[in-house]
Design a protein around this motif. Sequence first.
Motif, PDB file in Angstrom:
ATOM      1  N   TRP A 211       0.718  -1.194  -0.215  1.00  0.00           N
ATOM      2  CA  TRP A 211      -0.097   0.162   0.086  1.00  0.00           C
ATOM      3  C   TRP A 211       0.649   1.366   0.068  1.00  0.00           C
ATOM      4  CZ3 TRP A 211      -4.704  -0.483  -1.401  1.00  0.00           C
ATOM      5  CH2 TRP A 211      -5.436  -1.868  -1.178  1.00  0.00           C
ATOM      6  N   GLU A 212       2.198   1.180   0.559  1.00  0.00           N
ATOM      7  CA  GLU A 212       2.874   2.334   0.404  1.00  0.00           C
ATOM      8  C   GLU A 212       3.446   2.553  -1.135  1.00  0.00           C
ATOM      9  OE1 GLU A 212       6.328   2.201   3.138  1.00  0.00           O
ATOM     10  OE2 GLU A 212       4.813   1.821   4.899  1.00  0.00           O
ATOM     11  N   ARG A 213       3.633   1.586  -1.893  1.00  0.00           N
ATOM     12  CA  ARG A 213       4.041   1.794  -3.150  1.00  0.00           C
ATOM     13  C   ARG A 213       3.075   1.798  -4.046  1.00  0.00           C
ATOM     14  NH1 ARG A 213       8.310  -1.663  -1.058  1.00  0.00           N
ATOM     15  NH2 ARG A 213      10.362  -0.479  -0.934  1.00  0.00           N
ATOM     16  N   ASN A 214       1.764   1.469  -3.754  1.00  0.00           N
ATOM     17  CA  ASN A 214       0.666   1.296  -4.680  1.00  0.00           C
ATOM     18  C   ASN A 214       0.941   0.125  -5.653  1.00  0.00           C
ATOM     19  OD1 ASN A 214      -1.015   3.265  -3.144  1.00  0.00           O
ATOM     20  ND2 ASN A 214      -0.311   4.996  -4.389  1.00  0.00           N
ATOM     21  N   THR A 215       1.374  -1.023  -5.266  1.00  0.00           N
ATOM     22  CA  THR A 215       1.723  -2.161  -6.237  1.00  0.00           C
ATOM     23  C   THR A 215       1.406  -3.176  -5.529  1.00  0.00           C
ATOM     24  OG1 THR A 215       3.893  -2.429  -5.320  1.00  0.00           O
ATOM     25  CG2 THR A 215       3.614  -0.695  -7.372  1.00  0.00           C
ATOM     26  N   PHE A 216       0.981  -4.358  -6.345  1.00  0.00           N
ATOM     27  CA  PHE A 216       0.950  -5.681  -5.620  1.00  0.00           C
ATOM     28  C   PHE A 216       2.381  -6.431  -6.211  1.00  0.00           C
ATOM     29  CE2 PHE A 216      -0.032 -10.031  -5.911  1.00  0.00           C
ATOM     30  CZ  PHE A 216      -0.942 -10.392  -4.592  1.00  0.00           C
ATOM     31  N   PRO A 217       3.206  -6.601  -5.089  1.00  0.00           N
ATOM     32  CA  PRO A 217       4.444  -7.062  -5.564  1.00  0.00           C
ATOM     33  C   PRO A 217       4.713  -8.505  -6.202  1.00  0.00           C
ATOM     34  CG  PRO A 217       4.288  -6.495  -3.282  1.00  0.00           C
ATOM     35  CD  PRO A 217       2.943  -6.590  -3.809  1.00  0.00           C
ATOM     36  N   ARG A 218       5.362  -8.709  -7.294  1.00  0.00           N
ATOM     37  CA  ARG A 218       5.761  -9.683  -8.037  1.00  0.00           C
ATOM     38  C   ARG A 218       6.048 -11.066  -7.100  1.00  0.00           C
ATOM     39  NH1 ARG A 218       9.792  -9.305 -12.889  1.00  0.00           N
ATOM     40  NH2 ARG A 218       8.808  -7.095 -12.828  1.00  0.00           N
ATOM     41  N   THR A 219       6.563 -10.945  -6.168  1.00  0.00           N
ATOM     42  CA  THR A 219       7.073 -11.862  -5.096  1.00  0.00           C
ATOM     43  C   THR A 219       5.796 -12.486  -4.348  1.00  0.00           C
ATOM     44  OG1 THR A 219       7.289 -10.233  -3.225  1.00  0.00           O
ATOM     45  CG2 THR A 219       9.184 -11.004  -4.481  1.00  0.00           C
ATOM     46  N   LYS A 220       4.678 -11.879  -4.480  1.00  0.00           N
ATOM     47  CA  LYS A 220       3.288 -12.163  -3.853  1.00  0.00           C
ATOM     48  C   LYS A 220       2.289 -12.945  -4.615  1.00  0.00           C
ATOM     49  CE  LYS A 220       4.631 -10.446   0.084  1.00  0.00           C
ATOM     50  NZ  LYS A 220       4.997 -11.235   1.415  1.00  0.00           N
ATOM     51  N   TRP A 221       2.851 -13.107  -5.713  1.00  0.00           N
ATOM     52  CA  TRP A 221       1.892 -13.785  -6.795  1.00  0.00           C
ATOM     53  C   TRP A 221       1.577 -15.471  -6.515  1.00  0.00           C
ATOM     54  CZ3 TRP A 221       2.983 -18.186 -10.174  1.00  0.00           C
ATOM     55  CH2 TRP A 221       1.976 -18.271 -11.343  1.00  0.00           C
ATOM     56  N   GLU A 222       2.465 -16.170  -5.918  1.00  0.00           N
ATOM     57  CA  GLU A 222       2.237 -17.434  -5.364  1.00  0.00           C
ATOM     58  C   GLU A 222       1.320 -17.337  -4.253  1.00  0.00           C
ATOM     59  OE1 GLU A 222       5.810 -19.380  -4.568  1.00  0.00           O
ATOM     60  OE2 GLU A 222       6.491 -19.581  -6.560  1.00  0.00           O
ATOM     61  N   LYS A 223       1.309 -16.228  -3.413  1.00  0.00           N
ATOM     62  CA  LYS A 223       0.329 -16.124  -2.392  1.00  0.00           C
ATOM     63  C   LYS A 223      -1.252 -16.131  -2.973  1.00  0.00           C
ATOM     64  CE  LYS A 223       3.316 -16.221   1.116  1.00  0.00           C
ATOM     65  NZ  LYS A 223       3.071 -17.361   2.049  1.00  0.00           N
TER      66      LYS A 223
END
Length: 237
Positions: free
Chosen positions: A139-151
Motif C-alpha cells: 500500500w505504500e508503493r501502490n503495487t502488488f509485488p511480483r513476489t506475492k503472486w504465489e500467495k
Amino acid sequence: MATYGDKSAQAIRLPTLLFTTQRQMDDYNAADMRYGDISVDRLQQHYKLSDISAYINPFTYPDRAHSARVLFDEFRYLSGTFSFVGDYQPLIGKMITHMQVADGAKFTDTLLDKALAEHSSLESSLERIKKALTIHTDWERNTFPRTKWEKMQEEIMESTLPKFNNWMDRINGLTISVHDLWAANITLKSLEIKDNRYKADVHYHIQDHFGLDDNDITHRLYRQFRANSDNKCNART
C-alpha cells in the motif's frame, strides 16, 4: 527505500494468469469428447442401454439419418423437464441443436456469460482473490509485488471453482446444460491501486464438454432418466 532491481518493489506484470486447471482447454481427446468408438454390443451389454427412445429402436432402425433426427428431437423435448423457469431455459435447446449440426465446433452464448457472471458459486474464488489483494498489496508503493503472486495462487487453490448445480440450476436449464467444468483459466487483466483502494479486472475463461463419459452414463441417479445428461459446453465471461 527500495533500490533498482529490488524484487520486493517490482509490481506484478499485467495481464497475468492467476490460476489454470491441470486439465487443458480444447481437449478433444477427453473421454466425453470421443464418439463413434463404442460397439452396439458394448452399449447394450456394458452400459445397459436398451430403452433409449419412446419412438424408435435406433439399434435396428434402417435409416440412420432419420433415426438421429428423431433422437435429437426427443432429446430437445425431454430436456424441458430440467429447464422450465428463468432466463436460461433456451440454452439446452440451443446446445442440442448445435451438437446436431455444428460438427464439433465450439459453442458460446451470451446467456452462458451472464450465468457465470451472476452465479453464486463464483464468489468462492473471487473472495479469495480479494483477500489476497487486500493482504499482500504494498500500500505504500501502490503495487502488488511480483513476489506475492504465489500467495494469490495459494488463495485460489483453497477456493471452489464455479459449477452450476444448486437447486435452481436443476430446473432453469444450467445443470443439464453445463453442470460442472472441465478447464478454467483465471486472469488478472488490470489492477489500479490508489488512495488505499484497488480496482481489479478479473477474467474467467471456463470450458466444459457437451458429452458423456463412463462415469456420467453409469451414474446411479442420472442413468434413471432417458434424458441423461452431464452436458457440457464453453462458458466465458
